[in-house]
Design a protein around this motif. Structure first.
Motif, PDB file in Angstrom:
ATOM      1  N   TYR A 272       0.866  -1.178   0.000  1.00 50.06           N
ATOM      2  CA  TYR A 272       0.000   0.000   0.000  1.00 50.06           C
ATOM      3  C   TYR A 272       0.898   1.222   0.000  1.00 50.06           C
ATOM      4  O   TYR A 272       1.770   1.329   0.877  1.00 50.06           O
ATOM      5  CB  TYR A 272      -0.861   0.064   1.266  1.00 50.06           C
ATOM      6  N   ASN A 273       0.698   2.120  -0.905  1.00 48.91           N
ATOM      7  CA  ASN A 273       1.499   3.354  -0.942  1.00 48.91           C
ATOM      8  C   ASN A 273       2.994   3.078  -0.791  1.00 48.91           C
ATOM      9  O   ASN A 273       3.661   3.661   0.060  1.00 48.91           O
ATOM     10  CB  ASN A 273       1.052   4.324   0.161  1.00 48.91           C
TER      11      ASN A 273
ATOM     12  N   ILE B  32       3.093  -4.627   2.996  1.00 52.12           N
ATOM     13  CA  ILE B  32       2.385  -5.173   4.163  1.00 52.12           C
ATOM     14  C   ILE B  32       2.931  -6.581   4.424  1.00 52.12           C
ATOM     15  O   ILE B  32       3.247  -6.942   5.550  1.00 52.12           O
ATOM     16  CB  ILE B  32       0.860  -5.232   3.923  1.00 52.12           C
TER      17      ILE B  32
ATOM     18  N   GLU C 265      -0.024  -9.351  15.185  1.00 53.07           N
ATOM     19  CA  GLU C 265      -0.473  -8.171  15.935  1.00 53.07           C
ATOM     20  C   GLU C 265      -1.438  -7.329  15.082  1.00 53.07           C
ATOM     21  O   GLU C 265      -1.509  -7.523  13.868  1.00 53.07           O
ATOM     22  CB  GLU C 265       0.738  -7.328  16.380  1.00 53.07           C
ATOM     23  N   ASN C 266      -2.120  -6.381  15.725  1.00 49.21           N
ATOM     24  CA  ASN C 266      -3.017  -5.485  14.979  1.00 49.21           C
ATOM     25  C   ASN C 266      -2.217  -4.722  13.930  1.00 49.21           C
ATOM     26  O   ASN C 266      -1.138  -4.233  14.209  1.00 49.21           O
ATOM     27  CB  ASN C 266      -3.689  -4.487  15.922  1.00 49.21           C
ATOM     28  N   GLY C 267      -2.758  -4.671  12.723  1.00 50.61           N
ATOM     29  CA  GLY C 267      -2.070  -3.956  11.640  1.00 50.61           C
ATOM     30  C   GLY C 267      -1.060  -4.811  10.901  1.00 50.61           C
ATOM     31  O   GLY C 267      -0.387  -4.337   9.990  1.00 50.61           O
ATOM     32  N   ALA C 268      -0.952  -6.079  11.268  1.00 51.79           N
ATOM     33  CA  ALA C 268       0.048  -6.951  10.625  1.00 51.79           C
ATOM     34  C   ALA C 268      -0.332  -7.299   9.179  1.00 51.79           C
ATOM     35  O   ALA C 268       0.526  -7.641   8.374  1.00 51.79           O
ATOM     36  CB  ALA C 268       0.219  -8.232  11.437  1.00 51.79           C
ATOM     37  N   GLY C 269      -1.618  -7.244   8.874  1.00 46.69           N
ATOM     38  CA  GLY C 269      -2.046  -7.548   7.497  1.00 46.69           C
ATOM     39  C   GLY C 269      -2.968  -8.755   7.390  1.00 46.69           C
ATOM     40  O   GLY C 269      -3.202  -9.267   6.294  1.00 46.69           O
ATOM     41  N   LYS C 270      -3.540  -9.194   8.494  1.00 45.10           N
ATOM     42  CA  LYS C 270      -4.409 -10.379   8.475  1.00 45.10           C
ATOM     43  C   LYS C 270      -5.654 -10.146   7.603  1.00 45.10           C
ATOM     44  O   LYS C 270      -5.985 -10.958   6.739  1.00 45.10           O
ATOM     45  CB  LYS C 270      -4.844 -10.746   9.907  1.00 45.10           C
ATOM     46  N   SER C 271      -6.317  -9.011   7.855  1.00 41.46           N
ATOM     47  CA  SER C 271      -7.538  -8.728   7.079  1.00 41.46           C
ATOM     48  C   SER C 271      -7.191  -8.529   5.608  1.00 41.46           C
ATOM     49  O   SER C 271      -7.943  -8.966   4.725  1.00 41.46           O
ATOM     50  CB  SER C 271      -8.242  -7.476   7.615  1.00 41.46           C
ATOM     51  N   THR C 272      -6.066  -7.896   5.344  1.00 43.89           N
ATOM     52  CA  THR C 272      -5.630  -7.695   3.960  1.00 43.89           C
ATOM     53  C   THR C 272      -5.445  -9.042   3.270  1.00 43.89           C
ATOM     54  O   THR C 272      -5.925  -9.251   2.151  1.00 43.89           O
ATOM     55  CB  THR C 272      -4.304  -6.896   3.924  1.00 43.89           C
TER      56      THR C 272
ATOM     57  N   GLN D 261     -14.597  -8.711   9.104  1.00 41.64           N
ATOM     58  CA  GLN D 261     -14.386  -8.399  10.522  1.00 41.64           C
ATOM     59  C   GLN D 261     -15.617  -7.702  11.129  1.00 41.64           C
ATOM     60  O   GLN D 261     -16.007  -7.978  12.255  1.00 41.64           O
ATOM     61  CB  GLN D 261     -13.156  -7.489  10.627  1.00 41.64           C
TER      62      GLN D 261
HETATM   63  N1  LIG Z   1      -6.948   0.160   1.727  1.00 42.39           N
HETATM   64  C1  LIG Z   1      -5.819   0.433   2.386  1.00 42.39           C
HETATM   65  N2  LIG Z   1      -4.984   1.412   1.992  1.00 42.39           N
HETATM   66  C2  LIG Z   1      -3.829   1.674   2.641  1.00 42.39           C
HETATM   67  N3  LIG Z   1      -3.409   1.006   3.720  1.00 42.39           N
HETATM   68  C3  LIG Z   1      -4.191   0.011   4.180  1.00 42.39           C
HETATM   69  C4  LIG Z   1      -5.430  -0.338   3.546  1.00 42.39           C
HETATM   70  N4  LIG Z   1      -5.997  -1.381   4.215  1.00 42.39           N
HETATM   71  C5  LIG Z   1      -5.133  -1.670   5.215  1.00 42.39           C
HETATM   72  N5  LIG Z   1      -4.072  -0.833   5.200  1.00 42.39           N
HETATM   73  C6  LIG Z   1      -2.922  -0.897   6.129  1.00 42.39           C
HETATM   74  O1  LIG Z   1      -2.351  -2.180   6.013  1.00 42.39           O
HETATM   75  C7  LIG Z   1      -1.924  -2.651   7.284  1.00 42.39           C
HETATM   76  C8  LIG Z   1      -2.577  -3.997   7.563  1.00 42.39           C
HETATM   77  O2  LIG Z   1      -3.950  -3.814   7.857  1.00 42.39           O
HETATM   78  P1  LIG Z   1      -4.931  -5.020   8.176  1.00 42.39           P
HETATM   79  O3  LIG Z   1      -4.828  -5.998   7.079  1.00 42.39           O
HETATM   80  O4  LIG Z   1      -6.260  -4.454   8.475  1.00 42.39           O
HETATM   81  O5  LIG Z   1      -4.260  -5.636   9.498  1.00 42.39           O
HETATM   82  P2  LIG Z   1      -4.862  -6.608  10.615  1.00 42.39           P
HETATM   83  O6  LIG Z   1      -6.118  -7.199  10.096  1.00 42.39           O
HETATM   84  O7  LIG Z   1      -3.777  -7.629  10.858  1.00 42.39           O
HETATM   85  O8  LIG Z   1      -5.082  -5.779  11.837  1.00 42.39           O
HETATM   86  C9  LIG Z   1      -2.251  -1.573   8.284  1.00 42.39           C
HETATM   87  O9  LIG Z   1      -1.093  -0.803   8.513  1.00 42.39           O
HETATM   88  C10 LIG Z   1      -3.319  -0.765   7.586  1.00 42.39           C
HETATM   89  O10 LIG Z   1      -3.293   0.571   8.019  1.00 42.39           O
END
Ligand SMILES: Nc1ncnc2c1ncn2[C@@H]1O[C@H](COP(=O)(O)OP(=O)(O)O)[C@@H](O)[C@H]1O
Ligand SMILES: [Mg+2]
Length: 223
Positions: free
Chosen positions: A11-12, A16, A35-42, A81
């Motif tokens: 991202y940008n 991730i 951890e939170n922000g690790a990229g699980k949801s991504t 989520q």
């Molecule tokens: N659409 C997006 N654009 C830019 N950054 C994103 C986007 N979605 C998630 N991120 C960033 O990617 C990282 C991983 O996010 P996420 O997958 O939600 O983590 P997790 O589910 O593990 O908490 C975070 O730093 C988040 O801010």
């Protein structure tokens, strides 16, 4: 079988995760921790076809995501989520509404049974009167209407009562064992992960989860 081949997501210009490869076999439950922000949801969104990897490829059976996105989608059940159901509808109305959007048809009896299978017995009650655990179950039931082979769950048991948590876990186990589903799910509950998962994907920079898993003797797919 699901095959993930050397995928990265940026991202940008910020990575991730990168060079992630793994496969999931029918009947397997794979945990996804970090951890939170690790990229699980991504990662789950990539596997759900809702986003594309920056590099690398994903394949379900013989279908490559890039070429067969629509076809692949038919075989995926995804629970995001955030709970996504109609609060002012009853359980029944929600199930019937989402069945209309599903590509496979189910009778009302089958829809009700799907709910009962995970002990969700509030068929005619409005969703806003249900507990968090019941809402999670309904969200899960909705994602299963079209009998997907690959089930992706983003924190399905977070913040709910222990009984619902155990019931959801038992149901997932049954789906994997008896119906040969492939299940990938994220959770911060390491007892649950240890009990349910054959292998665990550990992402992020923090070694905390990796250490816990190693201590429990779990097979880790890490990167
Ligand atoms: N659409 C997006 N654009 C830019 N950054 C994103 C986007 N979605 C998630 N991120 C960033 O990617 C990282 C991983 O996010 P996420 O997958 O939600 O983590 P997790 O589910 O593990 O908490 C975070 O730093 C988040 O801010
Ligand atoms: Mg997340």
């Amino acid at each position: 079988m699901l095959n993930v081949d050397c995928i990265s997501k940026t991202y940008n210009k910020q990575a991730i995760f990168s060079n992630l490869s793994f496969s999931v076999h029918p009947g397997e439950i794979i945990g996804l921790v970090g951890e939170n922000g690790a990229g699980k949801s991504t990662l789950l969104q990539l596997l759900a076809t809702l986003q594309s990897p920056t590099t690398g490829g994903i394949q379900l059976y013989d279908w490559y995501y890039k070429q067969h996105r629509k076809l692949v989608r038919r075989h995926i059940g995804f629970v995001p989520q955030e709970i996504a159901i109609w609060d002012n509808f009853t359980v029944r109305e929600n199930m019937i509404f989402f069945e209309k959007l599903a590509w496979k048809k189910k009778s009302e009896k089958e829809l009700k049974q799907l709910c009962l299978d995970m002990n969700l017995d509030r068929w005619d009650e409005k969703v806003h009167t249900l507990s968090g655990g019941m809402k999670r179950k309904l969200n899960l039931a909705i994602s299963l209407i079209h009998d997907p082979d690959l089930i992706l769950l983003d924190e399905p048991t977070v913040g709910i009562d222990l009984k619902s948590k155990k019931e959801i876990a038992a149901y997932l186990k049954k789906l994997a064992q008896e119906k040969e589903k492939m299940i990938l799910y994220t959770s911060h509950d390491m007892d649950e992960i240890n009990e349910l998962c054959t292998r665990v994907i550990c992402i992020g920079k923090d070694p905390f989860y990796k250490n816990l898993l190693q201590h429990a003797g779990k097979k880790i797919i890490s990167f």
